[in-house]
Design a protein around this motif. Structure first.
Motif, short mmCIF file in Angstrom:
data_model
loop_
_atom_site.label_atom_id
_atom_site.label_comp_id
_atom_site.label_asym_id
_atom_site.label_seq_id
_atom_site.Cartn_x
_atom_site.Cartn_y
_atom_site.Cartn_z
N GLY A 164 4.82 16.95 -7.70
CA GLY A 164 5.04 16.95 -6.27
C GLY A 164 5.71 15.67 -5.80
N LEU A 165 6.06 15.64 -4.54
CA LEU A 165 6.72 14.47 -3.97
C LEU A 165 5.68 13.52 -3.39
CD1 LEU A 165 9.75 16.11 -2.12
CD2 LEU A 165 9.82 14.75 -4.21
N ASN A 166 5.94 12.25 -3.58
CA ASN A 166 5.08 11.21 -3.02
C ASN A 166 5.60 10.88 -1.61
OD1 ASN A 166 3.30 9.11 -2.62
ND2 ASN A 166 4.52 7.65 -3.81
N MET A 167 5.11 11.63 -0.64
CA MET A 167 5.61 11.49 0.72
C MET A 167 5.11 10.19 1.34
SD MET A 167 7.35 14.23 0.85
CE MET A 167 7.86 14.23 2.55
N GLY A 168 6.00 9.48 1.97
CA GLY A 168 5.65 8.25 2.65
C GLY A 168 4.87 8.52 3.92
N ILE A 169 4.32 7.46 4.46
CA ILE A 169 3.50 7.64 5.66
C ILE A 169 4.35 8.05 6.86
CG2 ILE A 169 1.80 5.97 4.87
CD1 ILE A 169 3.06 4.01 6.89
N GLU A 170 5.67 7.84 6.77
CA GLU A 170 6.54 8.29 7.86
C GLU A 170 6.47 9.80 8.01
OE1 GLU A 170 8.13 4.44 6.30
OE2 GLU A 170 7.52 6.36 5.42
N PHE A 171 6.13 10.50 6.93
CA PHE A 171 6.03 11.96 6.96
C PHE A 171 4.59 12.46 6.97
CE2 PHE A 171 10.06 10.98 4.82
CZ PHE A 171 10.94 11.66 5.64
N SER A 172 3.69 11.74 6.33
CA SER A 172 2.29 12.20 6.22
C SER A 172 1.36 11.49 7.19
CB SER A 172 1.78 12.00 4.79
OG SER A 172 1.82 10.63 4.43
N GLY A 173 1.78 10.35 7.74
CA GLY A 173 0.92 9.57 8.61
C GLY A 173 0.01 8.65 7.82
N GLY A 174 -0.37 7.53 8.39
CA GLY A 174 -1.24 6.59 7.69
C GLY A 174 -0.99 5.17 8.17
N ALA A 175 -1.34 4.21 7.31
CA ALA A 175 -1.23 2.79 7.67
C ALA A 175 -0.56 2.02 6.54
CB ALA A 175 -2.61 2.21 7.95
N VAL A 176 0.19 0.98 6.93
CA VAL A 176 0.84 0.10 5.97
C VAL A 176 0.34 -1.32 6.23
CG1 VAL A 176 3.02 -0.83 5.13
CG2 VAL A 176 2.88 1.55 5.85
N PHE A 177 -0.20 -1.94 5.19
CA PHE A 177 -0.70 -3.30 5.28
C PHE A 177 0.22 -4.22 4.48
CE2 PHE A 177 -4.28 -0.41 5.56
CZ PHE A 177 -4.89 -0.81 6.73
N THR A 178 0.72 -5.25 5.13
CA THR A 178 1.57 -6.23 4.46
C THR A 178 0.84 -7.56 4.43
OG1 THR A 178 3.53 -5.12 5.34
CG2 THR A 178 3.83 -7.31 4.42
N THR A 179 0.62 -8.06 3.22
CA THR A 179 -0.14 -9.30 3.04
C THR A 179 0.80 -10.47 2.80
OG1 THR A 179 -0.31 -9.14 0.62
CG2 THR A 179 -1.91 -7.89 1.94
N PRO A 180 0.35 -11.69 2.98
CA PRO A 180 1.16 -12.86 2.60
C PRO A 180 1.21 -13.00 1.08
CG PRO A 180 -0.98 -13.56 3.38
CD PRO A 180 -0.90 -12.08 3.62
N LYS A 181 1.86 -14.02 0.59
CA LYS A 181 2.00 -14.25 -0.84
C LYS A 181 0.64 -14.37 -1.50
CE LYS A 181 4.20 -17.32 -4.20
NZ LYS A 181 5.05 -18.53 -4.38
N THR A 182 0.46 -13.63 -2.60
CA THR A 182 -0.81 -13.64 -3.31
C THR A 182 -0.57 -13.44 -4.79
OG1 THR A 182 -2.93 -12.50 -3.55
CG2 THR A 182 -1.07 -11.17 -2.89
N SER A 183 -1.53 -13.88 -5.60
CA SER A 183 -1.41 -13.75 -7.05
C SER A 183 -1.94 -12.42 -7.56
CB SER A 183 -2.16 -14.90 -7.74
OG SER A 183 -3.55 -14.87 -7.39
N VAL A 184 -2.50 -11.61 -6.69
CA VAL A 184 -3.05 -10.31 -7.09
C VAL A 184 -1.90 -9.38 -7.43
CG1 VAL A 184 -4.47 -8.35 -6.36
CG2 VAL A 184 -5.05 -10.67 -5.62
N SER A 185 -2.02 -8.64 -8.54
CA SER A 185 -0.98 -7.72 -8.97
C SER A 185 -1.00 -6.45 -8.11
CB SER A 185 -1.16 -7.36 -10.44
OG SER A 185 -2.37 -6.65 -10.63
N ALA A 186 0.07 -5.67 -8.22
CA ALA A 186 0.17 -4.45 -7.41
C ALA A 186 -0.87 -3.42 -7.85
CB ALA A 186 1.58 -3.87 -7.54
N SER A 187 -1.09 -3.28 -9.14
CA SER A 187 -2.07 -2.30 -9.62
C SER A 187 -3.49 -2.69 -9.19
CB SER A 187 -1.99 -2.18 -11.14
OG SER A 187 -2.23 -3.43 -11.76
N GLU A 188 -3.81 -3.96 -9.25
CA GLU A 188 -5.14 -4.42 -8.83
C GLU A 188 -5.33 -4.22 -7.33
OE1 GLU A 188 -7.93 -8.47 -9.07
OE2 GLU A 188 -5.88 -8.47 -9.87
N ALA A 189 -4.28 -4.51 -6.55
CA ALA A 189 -4.38 -4.31 -5.10
C ALA A 189 -4.54 -2.83 -4.77
CB ALA A 189 -3.13 -4.87 -4.43
N GLN A 190 -3.89 -1.95 -5.54
CA GLN A 190 -4.03 -0.52 -5.31
C GLN A 190 -5.47 -0.06 -5.53
OE1 GLN A 190 -1.19 1.88 -7.42
NE2 GLN A 190 -2.37 3.76 -7.18
N HIS A 191 -6.10 -0.53 -6.59
CA HIS A 191 -7.50 -0.17 -6.85
C HIS A 191 -8.42 -0.70 -5.75
CE1 HIS A 191 -6.51 1.56 -10.64
NE2 HIS A 191 -6.16 0.40 -11.22
#
Length: 371
Positions: free
Chosen positions: A46-73
């Motif tokens: 299936g398609l990974n629809m963005g929040i522009e189509f499905s609705g939701g929230a986007v959080f943008t953090t400042p510079k951090t050493s946490v990896s993307a996979s760890e932040a996702q969990h």
């Protein structure tokens, strides 16, 4: 002249060429296989629809050493198991997207993320998108795509003919299916930038197809008044005549898009650039392929079914058969040299040696004056 330019000139003049039309069943089979893979990927993942189509929230953090996979969990844990997507940006910041969040749910999630990522809460930027707005965007995207398709068919039917319009429409659907299938397999997020990319590649694919169709239309003018080529052969000559131009145009267009995708998105973490650049990269390549291997062979298939083209093919075949028979009969009419023939200085047979006519006159007559 460069080697590629020389090849292009010879292709244009018909001195060399590749039989694209004759091998069209191979290209049809390859396209069907790729399309099936794309449809299966779309159905399974299936398609990974963005929040522009499905609705939701986007959080943008400042510079951090946490990896993307760890932040996702961490984001999925903070929302109680909701699907989240995290992406590392070029400056080391994180963009975390969580679908299905409303305003009340976004505040505690923002605080939890700030705590888990060890950043101040005020530095975590939050953007909310309602599902109704996303639905409106999706409906407008489908409406724009439908209007584009209808206008394409009408234009090609007027400028060329309905067979070319049908072939171009099939090629456009082919390009769309492959691009959407690649999106499903890769798992890239579908955003408004993706829609813009899709509409852009449709325009490019149409341009490449129209270039070949224009050459074919000019070459097939008054085609029934000659008996040298069939319609399929003229279509093949048109493809070869525009082949180098199509390759050059595609390569020049793909180079900056590849830089945008692999350098901008992969190295710099350019966020939404990934969405639009992947659509452009896959679509440009698929558009160049379909204009050569799908659209024009399909037009040749449709035209060859016409009674006029069937009659033309029979006349061309009969003329070529007659020419071959005439050549064979001329070879059979060559008389063998007699046994007493002599060879010339260059090794060729020149025939038996004879006395000059002046020496044979009067032979066997009595000499003397005429009375």
């Amino acid at each position: 002249m460069s080697k590629l330019g020389n090849i292009g000139a010879r292709l244009y003049r018909g001195e060399v060429g590749y039989d694209f039309i004759g091998k069209r069943k191979i290209w049809y089979g390859l396209s069907i296989l790729i399309t099936i893979v794309a449809i299966v990927g779309l159905g399974v993942r299936g398609l990974n629809m963005g929040i522009e189509f499905s609705g939701g929230a986007v959080f943008t953090t400042p510079k951090t050493s946490v990896s993307a996979s760890e932040a996702q969990h961490k984001a999925e844990a903070a929302t109680g198991g909701r699907q989240a997507m995290a992406q590392k940006l070029g400056d080391g910041a994180l963009r975390i997207q969580i679908s299905g969040l409303d305003t009340k749910q976004a505040v505690p999630v923002q605080e939890e993320l700030a705590k888990d990522l060890n950043v101040p809460v005020k530095d975590v930027n939050t953007q909310l998108v309602g599902p109704s707005w996303g639905e409106q965007i999706a409906n407008k995207a489908w409406l724009g795509l439908g209007i584009f398709m209808v206008l394409v068919v009408i234009y090609l039917a007027i400028a060329f003919e309905w067979r070319m319009a049908v072939a171009a429409l099939v090629a456009l659907i082919h390009d769309l299916t492959i691009t959407v299938g690649i999106y499903a397999l890769v798992g890239f997020e579908v955003t408004p930038g993706t829609v813009i990319g899709l509409l852009t590649i449709l325009g490019y694919s149409l341009y490449d197809t129209v270039v070949v169709f224009d050459s074919l239309k000019e070459a097939s003018k008054d085609i029934t008044k000659q008996t040298r080529f069939t319609y399929s052969e003229i279509a093949n000559r048109s493809i070869n005549g525009t082949l180098v131009r199509s390759i050059n145009t595609t390569v020049v267009a793909l180079l900056p898009v590849a830089g945008l995708l692999f350098v901008g998105g992969g190295v710099l973490g350019a966020g939404m650039l990934n969405d639009i650049s992947l659509a452009l990269f896959v679509g440009l390549a698929a558009g160049a392929y379909s204009s050569i291997f799908i659209a024009t062979p399909l037009v040749a298939d449709l035209k060859d079914r016409e009674p006029e083209m069937k009659a033309l093919a029979k006349r061309v075949k009969a003329k070529r058969a007659a020419a071959e028979a005439k050549g064979a009969s001329q070879e059979e009419d060559v008389v063998p040299a007699p046994a007493d023939a002599e060879d010339g200085d260059d090794g060729t047979v020149v025939g038996p040696r004879r006395q000059p006519a002046s020496r044979n006159r009067g032979r066997g007559r009595p000499s003397g004056k005429r009375r």
